[in-house]
Write a protein that holds these residues in place. Structure first.
Motif, PDB file in Angstrom:
ATOM      1  N   ILE A   1       0.828  -1.211   0.000  1.00 37.47           N
ATOM      2  CA  ILE A   1       0.000   0.000   0.000  1.00 37.47           C
ATOM      3  C   ILE A   1       0.862   1.261   0.000  1.00 37.47           C
ATOM      4  O   ILE A   1       0.351   2.359   0.224  1.00 37.47           O
TER       5      ILE A   1
ATOM      6  N   ARG B   1      -9.492  -0.003   3.543  1.00 35.16           N
ATOM      7  CA  ARG B   1      -8.903  -1.322   3.808  1.00 35.16           C
ATOM      8  C   ARG B   1      -8.913  -1.657   5.301  1.00 35.16           C
ATOM      9  O   ARG B   1      -8.710  -2.819   5.668  1.00 35.16           O
TER      10      ARG B   1
ATOM     11  N   GLU C   1      -8.103   4.926   0.295  1.00 36.69           N
ATOM     12  CA  GLU C   1      -8.067   3.471   0.102  1.00 36.69           C
ATOM     13  C   GLU C   1      -7.550   2.776   1.350  1.00 36.69           C
ATOM     14  O   GLU C   1      -8.052   1.716   1.739  1.00 36.69           O
ATOM     15  N   ARG C   2      -6.553   3.355   1.990  1.00 41.01           N
ATOM     16  CA  ARG C   2      -6.008   2.737   3.202  1.00 41.01           C
ATOM     17  C   ARG C   2      -7.069   2.699   4.300  1.00 41.01           C
ATOM     18  O   ARG C   2      -7.163   1.725   5.049  1.00 41.01           O
TER      19      ARG C   2
END
Length: 234
Positions: free
Chosen positions: A64, A75, A71-72
């Motif tokens: 990542i 997730r 996005e992190r």
């Protein structure tokens, strides 16, 4: 869960992190210790993508390093920053719901809010009050609760005990231990209260001037003469 390899961060000509490598297993608490300016906050910001870094960051087996913050977060990475960063004009209830903005399960959100209020009863008492009316300890409880509403897999905590009265410090660390032991959430804890951090952590590392000076099991770090002298009062 998360593996960091050869992480380097520069702010202009200032080197904040140098060749930092560490890994944290799922459901474990990893404490990062060190003095002010050691690079602890930079490490957390790099993991979430708030700071540009060179090296490699792998989360649940996926690289990542170059992925955007959003996005992190999706997730499963959540940060409780130093200073809490609450929405002061919003109520406790509204701040908690903000933590669940990515979720599509209203029933689950309600259950999780009830669970947070059970863990921190003062939040239930202050539920309809604006966040600005909370004490420092109450605000920190709200900040952690808000992060938990995102159902994180990895919880990043930046100095959760700073400026708090001892009674609140104990409650905060009790909650940190609970989310790891009972919920299986992985915790990366940056903290200057070395005794409290090592008491709940499984492993720990000491950062000095942006480098990892030493790392190991929390009990062995607590027994290390260098740590005792520098951070535990001898």
């Amino acid at each position: 869960m998360i593996e960091i390899s050869d992480l380097n961060v520069h702010y202009g000509r200032v080197r904040a992190l140098t060749s930092v490598s560490l890994s944290v297993d799922e459901g474990k608490i990893f404490a990062v210790l060190g003095a002010n300016g050691a690079g602890k906050t930079t490490l957390l910001r790099s993991i979430l993508g708030l700071t540009s870094a060179k090296g490699a960051i792998r989360f649940e087996g996926s690289d990542i390093t170059s992925r955007p913050v959003a996005e992190r977060v999706r997730r499963g990475i959540a940060l409780v920053p130093e200073g809490r960063k609450l929405f002061p004009d919003f109520t406790v209830a509204e701040n908690l719901r903000i933590g669940a903005f990515n979720r599509k399960d209203p029933d689950g959100v309600r259950r999780d809010i009830d669970e947070v209020c059970e863990a921190f009863p003062v939040l239930k008492e202050r539920y309809q009050q604006e966040a600005r009316t909370l004490s420092g300890g109450e605000g920190q409880m709200l900040a952690i609760g808000r992060a938990l509403l995102s159902r994180p897999k990895l919880l990043l905590l930046d100095e959760p005990s700073v400026g708090l009265m001892p009674i609140f410090v104990s409650e905060i660390f009790k909650m940190i231990a609970s989310v790891a032991r009972n919920k299986g959430i992985t915790v990366l804890l940056v903290e200057q209260n070395t005794k409290k951090a090592l008491a709940v952590a499984d492993r720990a590392a000491v950062l000095e001037l942006g480098r990892i000076a030493f790392e190991g099991g929390a009990s062995s770090i607590a027994a290390d003469p260098r740590v005792k002298e520098a951070y535990l009062g001898g």
